[in-house]
Scaffold this motif. Structure first.
Motif, PDB file in Angstrom:
ATOM      1  N   LEU A 251      -8.744  48.046   8.567  1.00 19.47           N
ATOM      2  CA  LEU A 251      -8.407  49.453   8.731  1.00 19.47           C
ATOM      3  C   LEU A 251      -9.243  50.338   7.813  1.00 19.47           C
ATOM      4  CD1 LEU A 251      -4.497  49.230   8.969  1.00 19.47           C
ATOM      5  CD2 LEU A 251      -6.073  49.838  10.810  1.00 19.47           C
ATOM      6  N   TYR A 252      -9.379  49.926   6.553  1.00 14.90           N
ATOM      7  CA  TYR A 252     -10.205  50.685   5.610  1.00 14.90           C
ATOM      8  C   TYR A 252     -11.660  50.733   6.079  1.00 14.90           C
ATOM      9  CZ  TYR A 252      -7.005  51.662   1.745  1.00 14.90           C
ATOM     10  OH  TYR A 252      -6.005  52.184   0.955  1.00 14.90           O
ATOM     11  N   ASP A 253     -12.152  49.611   6.569  1.00 15.48           N
ATOM     12  CA  ASP A 253     -13.533  49.533   7.012  1.00 15.48           C
ATOM     13  C   ASP A 253     -13.773  50.482   8.187  1.00 15.48           C
ATOM     14  OD1 ASP A 253     -16.214  48.438   6.980  1.00 15.48           O
ATOM     15  OD2 ASP A 253     -15.658  47.283   8.759  1.00 15.48           O
ATOM     16  N   LEU A 254     -12.877  50.457   9.156  1.00 13.76           N
ATOM     17  CA  LEU A 254     -13.037  51.311  10.326  1.00 13.76           C
ATOM     18  C   LEU A 254     -12.901  52.784   9.958  1.00 13.76           C
ATOM     19  CD1 LEU A 254     -13.412  51.688  13.326  1.00 13.76           C
ATOM     20  CD2 LEU A 254     -10.964  51.247  13.649  1.00 13.76           C
TER      21      LEU A 254
ATOM     22  N   GLY B 110      -2.352  66.699  -6.114  1.00 18.33           N
ATOM     23  CA  GLY B 110      -0.913  66.865  -6.246  1.00 18.33           C
ATOM     24  C   GLY B 110      -0.180  65.682  -5.630  1.00 18.33           C
ATOM     25  N   ASN B 111      -0.668  65.246  -4.485  1.00 21.26           N
ATOM     26  CA  ASN B 111      -0.092  64.091  -3.800  1.00 21.26           C
ATOM     27  C   ASN B 111      -1.255  63.367  -3.139  1.00 21.26           C
ATOM     28  OD1 ASN B 111       1.117  62.313  -1.920  1.00 21.26           O
ATOM     29  ND2 ASN B 111       2.975  63.563  -1.889  1.00 21.26           N
ATOM     30  N   TYR B 112      -1.760  62.361  -3.776  1.00 23.85           N
ATOM     31  CA  TYR B 112      -3.011  61.719  -3.350  1.00 23.85           C
ATOM     32  C   TYR B 112      -3.001  61.269  -1.890  1.00 23.85           C
ATOM     33  CZ  TYR B 112      -6.993  58.549  -3.284  1.00 23.85           C
ATOM     34  OH  TYR B 112      -8.164  57.920  -2.957  1.00 23.85           O
ATOM     35  N   PRO B 113      -2.006  60.513  -1.429  1.00 20.97           N
ATOM     36  CA  PRO B 113      -2.044  60.075  -0.019  1.00 20.97           C
ATOM     37  C   PRO B 113      -2.089  61.234   0.965  1.00 20.97           C
ATOM     38  CG  PRO B 113      -0.406  58.828  -1.258  1.00 20.97           C
ATOM     39  CD  PRO B 113      -0.833  59.962  -2.128  1.00 20.97           C
TER      40      PRO B 113
ATOM     41  N   LEU C  66      -5.477  56.148  12.026  1.00 22.96           N
ATOM     42  CA  LEU C  66      -5.852  55.174  10.993  1.00 22.96           C
ATOM     43  C   LEU C  66      -5.258  55.555   9.642  1.00 22.96           C
ATOM     44  CD1 LEU C  66      -9.586  54.551  11.930  1.00 22.96           C
ATOM     45  CD2 LEU C  66      -7.780  52.827  11.912  1.00 22.96           C
ATOM     46  N   ASN C  67      -5.288  56.833   9.321  1.00 17.38           N
ATOM     47  CA  ASN C  67      -4.743  57.271   8.035  1.00 17.38           C
ATOM     48  C   ASN C  67      -3.229  57.150   7.992  1.00 17.38           C
ATOM     49  OD1 ASN C  67      -6.727  58.611   5.926  1.00 17.38           O
ATOM     50  ND2 ASN C  67      -7.574  58.976   7.954  1.00 17.38           N
TER      51      ASN C  67
ATOM     52  N   ALA D   6      -0.732  52.234   1.664  1.00 19.95           N
ATOM     53  CA  ALA D   6      -1.749  51.606   0.824  1.00 19.95           C
ATOM     54  C   ALA D   6      -2.448  52.638  -0.047  1.00 19.95           C
ATOM     55  CB  ALA D   6      -2.760  50.862   1.688  1.00 19.95           C
ATOM     56  N   ARG D   7      -2.618  53.856   0.467  1.00 18.63           N
ATOM     57  CA  ARG D   7      -3.306  54.895  -0.307  1.00 18.63           C
ATOM     58  C   ARG D   7      -2.530  55.301  -1.553  1.00 18.63           C
ATOM     59  NH1 ARG D   7      -7.802  56.354   2.035  1.00 18.63           N
ATOM     60  NH2 ARG D   7      -8.020  56.580   4.297  1.00 18.63           N
ATOM     61  N   ARG D   8      -1.260  55.023  -1.577  1.00 20.29           N
ATOM     62  CA  ARG D   8      -0.478  55.350  -2.778  1.00 20.29           C
ATOM     63  C   ARG D   8      -0.944  54.548  -3.983  1.00 20.29           C
ATOM     64  NH1 ARG D   8       5.672  55.017  -0.544  1.00 20.29           N
ATOM     65  NH2 ARG D   8       6.206  56.762  -1.878  1.00 20.29           N
ATOM     66  N   CYS D   9      -1.556  53.408  -3.718  1.00 18.39           N
ATOM     67  CA  CYS D   9      -2.039  52.558  -4.806  1.00 18.39           C
ATOM     68  C   CYS D   9      -3.494  52.868  -5.206  1.00 18.39           C
ATOM     69  CB  CYS D   9      -1.948  51.083  -4.404  1.00 18.39           C
ATOM     70  SG  CYS D   9      -0.294  50.551  -3.932  1.00 18.39           S
ATOM     71  N   GLU D  10      -4.192  53.651  -4.394  1.00 15.62           N
ATOM     72  CA  GLU D  10      -5.604  53.900  -4.662  1.00 15.62           C
ATOM     73  C   GLU D  10      -5.891  54.548  -6.012  1.00 15.62           C
ATOM     74  OE1 GLU D  10      -7.514  55.925  -1.448  1.00 15.62           O
ATOM     75  OE2 GLU D  10      -6.868  54.452   0.059  1.00 15.62           O
ATOM     76  N   PRO D  11      -5.091  55.520  -6.471  1.00 12.23           N
ATOM     77  CA  PRO D  11      -5.391  56.121  -7.779  1.00 12.23           C
ATOM     78  C   PRO D  11      -5.367  55.125  -8.942  1.00 12.23           C
ATOM     79  CG  PRO D  11      -3.879  57.507  -6.554  1.00 12.23           C
ATOM     80  CD  PRO D  11      -3.989  56.220  -5.804  1.00 12.23           C
TER      81      PRO D  11
END
Length: 206
Positions: free
Chosen positions: A130-133, A163-166, A192-193, A199-204
């Motif tokens: 998913l990230y790749d696409l 303020g809210n990354y995702p 896709l997002n 998962a994006r909550r963990c990106e920071p």
């Protein structure tokens, strides 16, 4: 006391006398009140009529609520009880099923034969794909923007605080997609997002 005056073949007109006035009416008008209906007042809607007059946006409301709960993690992975969801949203199971069918098409829930709907957590391999696409699609958009606009290189600057990354990343990707004027591309990037939101909550922290 009503009387009958014939104005034509088989077309009787009843003269209804009451007090100081006289009026013409059809025979059906002088029938007694129907069962279950008070005279002079409209009858209450039947169950069938009530269902027919139900809020047509119920399925849309169910869809938006369930999608938000799934994307934000409020509805964890596991089997979904359609009746329980209907009770929680205060609606019948029909709009709930319609909403789940849409979410299944968006791959936010899974419909297993003889098991019903369920929220499934993506595997590590699925997340990587998913990230790749998503990256390929956004990079393609940015390359087209760069070619079309040819902007001058700007001086380096610090990234703004999110303020809210995702939510911010999802909105950024959506705007990049919209700038291309391609509806299909925009829908793909948004979908896709949605699947990557948790998962994006963990990106920071990475």
């Amino acid at each position: 006391v009503p009387g009958v005056m014939t104005t034509g073949p088989h077309r009787p007109v009843i003269l209804r006398v009451g007090g100081d006035f006289m009026e013409k009416c059809r025979p059906s008008d002088v029938r007694g009140p129907r069962r279950g209906r008070s005279s002079g007042k409209p009858a209450a809607a039947s169950t069938t009529e009530t269902i027919a007059m139900a809020d047509p946006s119920a399925a849309e409301r169910a869809y938006q609520r369930l999608k938000n709960d799934i994307v934000k993690g409020a509805l964890p992975a596991g089997a979904l009880d359609v009746r329980a969801i209907g009770d929680r949203l205060r609606m019948s199971v029909t709009p709930v099923r319609e909403a789940l069918a849409r979410l299944n098409a968006e791959r936010l829930v899974n419909l297993a034969p003889h098991q019903g709907y369920a929220v499934t957590a993506p595997s590590a391999q699925r997340l990587e794909s998913l990230y790749d696409l998503a990256g390929l699609l956004v990079d393609a958009c940015l390359e087209r923007i760069k070619t079309a606009w040819a902007p001058k290189s700007a001086p380096g600057h610090a990234l703004p605080a999110y303020g809210n990354y995702p939510d911010d990343m999802t909105a950024l990707h959506r705007e990049i997609a919209i700038s291309q004027g391609n509806i299909e591309l925009t829908e793909q990037i948004v979908a896709l997002n949605d699947r990557l939101f948790l998962a994006r909550r963990c990106e920071p922290q990475l």
